[in-house]
Design a protein around this motif. Sequence first.
Motif, PDB file in Angstrom:
ATOM      1  N   VAL A  76       0.857  -1.167  -0.042  1.00 45.48           N
ATOM      2  CA  VAL A  76      -0.109   0.170   0.037  1.00 45.48           C
ATOM      3  C   VAL A  76       0.755   1.310  -0.167  1.00 45.48           C
ATOM      4  CG1 VAL A  76      -1.913  -1.214   0.981  1.00 45.48           C
ATOM      5  CG2 VAL A  76      -0.387   0.002   2.407  1.00 45.48           C
ATOM      6  N   LEU A  77       2.212   1.223   0.676  1.00 43.91           N
ATOM      7  CA  LEU A  77       3.020   2.421   0.453  1.00 43.91           C
ATOM      8  C   LEU A  77       3.340   2.554  -0.945  1.00 43.91           C
ATOM      9  CD1 LEU A  77       5.085   1.965   4.110  1.00 43.91           C
ATOM     10  CD2 LEU A  77       3.257   3.660   3.426  1.00 43.91           C
ATOM     11  N   ALA A  78       3.691   1.520  -1.568  1.00 46.90           N
ATOM     12  CA  ALA A  78       4.471   1.695  -2.949  1.00 46.90           C
ATOM     13  C   ALA A  78       3.840   2.949  -3.838  1.00 46.90           C
ATOM     14  CB  ALA A  78       4.704  -0.044  -3.539  1.00 46.90           C
ATOM     15  N   PRO A  79       2.511   2.598  -4.096  1.00 49.36           N
ATOM     16  CA  PRO A  79       1.519   3.679  -5.067  1.00 49.36           C
ATOM     17  C   PRO A  79       2.002   5.061  -4.548  1.00 49.36           C
ATOM     18  CG  PRO A  79       0.251   1.816  -4.539  1.00 49.36           C
ATOM     19  CD  PRO A  79       1.421   1.711  -3.765  1.00 49.36           C
ATOM     20  N   LEU A  80       2.358   4.999  -3.128  1.00 47.58           N
ATOM     21  CA  LEU A  80       2.506   6.738  -2.668  1.00 47.58           C
ATOM     22  C   LEU A  80       3.703   7.089  -2.957  1.00 47.58           C
ATOM     23  CD1 LEU A  80       0.399   6.307   0.764  1.00 47.58           C
ATOM     24  CD2 LEU A  80      -0.322   7.281  -1.341  1.00 47.58           C
ATOM     25  N   GLY A  81       4.734   6.112  -3.212  1.00 47.08           N
ATOM     26  CA  GLY A  81       6.145   6.313  -3.513  1.00 47.08           C
ATOM     27  C   GLY A  81       6.773   6.273  -2.205  1.00 47.08           C
ATOM     28  N   LEU A  82       6.465   5.649  -1.121  1.00 48.58           N
ATOM     29  CA  LEU A  82       6.997   5.521  -0.013  1.00 48.58           C
ATOM     30  C   LEU A  82       7.382   4.015   0.442  1.00 48.58           C
ATOM     31  CD1 LEU A  82       4.409   7.810   2.432  1.00 48.58           C
ATOM     32  CD2 LEU A  82       6.848   8.524   1.481  1.00 48.58           C
ATOM     33  N   ARG A  83       8.353   4.178   1.223  1.00 49.62           N
ATOM     34  CA  ARG A  83       8.815   2.903   1.870  1.00 49.62           C
ATOM     35  C   ARG A  83       8.871   3.037   3.297  1.00 49.62           C
ATOM     36  NH1 ARG A  83      14.685   1.285  -0.715  1.00 49.62           N
ATOM     37  NH2 ARG A  83      14.198  -0.564   0.568  1.00 49.62           N
ATOM     38  N   THR A  84       8.900   2.063   4.060  1.00 51.95           N
ATOM     39  CA  THR A  84       8.761   2.049   5.418  1.00 51.95           C
ATOM     40  C   THR A  84       9.756   3.138   6.066  1.00 51.95           C
ATOM     41  OG1 THR A  84       8.189  -0.139   5.530  1.00 51.95           O
ATOM     42  CG2 THR A  84       8.949   0.579   7.724  1.00 51.95           C
ATOM     43  N   ARG A  85      11.095   3.094   5.591  1.00 49.95           N
ATOM     44  CA  ARG A  85      11.994   4.147   6.395  1.00 49.95           C
ATOM     45  C   ARG A  85      11.561   5.393   6.127  1.00 49.95           C
ATOM     46  NH1 ARG A  85      17.329   4.735   2.868  1.00 49.95           N
ATOM     47  NH2 ARG A  85      16.412   4.832   0.703  1.00 49.95           N
ATOM     48  N   HIS A  86      10.913   5.673   5.027  1.00 46.89           N
ATOM     49  CA  HIS A  86      10.423   7.048   4.522  1.00 46.89           C
ATOM     50  C   HIS A  86       9.321   7.508   5.532  1.00 46.89           C
ATOM     51  CE1 HIS A  86      11.484   6.105   0.320  1.00 46.89           C
ATOM     52  NE2 HIS A  86      12.528   7.001   0.720  1.00 46.89           N
ATOM     53  N   LEU A  87       8.380   6.562   5.915  1.00 45.54           N
ATOM     54  CA  LEU A  87       7.334   6.557   6.780  1.00 45.54           C
ATOM     55  C   LEU A  87       7.708   7.024   8.129  1.00 45.54           C
ATOM     56  CD1 LEU A  87       4.146   6.645   6.768  1.00 45.54           C
ATOM     57  CD2 LEU A  87       4.449   4.199   7.856  1.00 45.54           C
ATOM     58  N   VAL A  88       8.799   6.281   8.706  1.00 45.84           N
ATOM     59  CA  VAL A  88       9.375   6.409   9.833  1.00 45.84           C
ATOM     60  C   VAL A  88       9.968   7.903  10.037  1.00 45.84           C
ATOM     61  CG1 VAL A  88      10.805   5.553  11.729  1.00 45.84           C
ATOM     62  CG2 VAL A  88       9.680   3.941  10.453  1.00 45.84           C
ATOM     63  N   THR A  89      10.687   8.177   9.246  1.00 44.71           N
ATOM     64  CA  THR A  89      11.211   9.556   9.020  1.00 44.71           C
ATOM     65  C   THR A  89      10.240  10.617   9.184  1.00 44.71           C
ATOM     66  OG1 THR A  89      13.009   8.611   7.812  1.00 44.71           O
ATOM     67  CG2 THR A  89      12.916  11.426   7.872  1.00 44.71           C
TER      68      THR A  89
END
Length: 164
Positions: free
Chosen positions: A32-45
Amino acid sequence: MASLPVLNQPPHQSGALLDHLARRVRTRSETVLAPLGLRTRHLVTLTVLRDHGSSTQQALAATLGIDSTNLVGLLNDLEADHLIERRRSPQDRRRHVVDLTDAGVKKLAKAEFALAAVEDEVLAALTFEQREQLYSLLQQATAATDVVACAGSEDEPMPPPMRS
């Protein structure tokens, strides 16, 4: 062949179940994060910046528990998407301060909404009360292990737990 009895073993071991559940959450989260252009490490930051405000790159690297060289690449990704901005610190021109942008706040909200749906899917067998109890128990266990981990090593600070 007879099995040998195991002495002093607890009746239930949760590690394998937690790992299995974590893999399911991680796999679905990445989807679900991929279509937003995000990875888990981006989200945590992004979450750390939202919850704790502006930060120097050095402090952010310490909070995230990553090498400052790796942080630069991570911040480059987020800055390219206009989710964060870096500026020189007015107190020390050698340092950069990282800020979450309005676009970053909006993208983070979308990601958290998508991740809430993942939790709803993965934890569908639990009632609301059971999910709250699970969260509370996991938070308690995490806090206890964070204290042990931090006492053992000052080089590996843990990011704050996220709640979607």
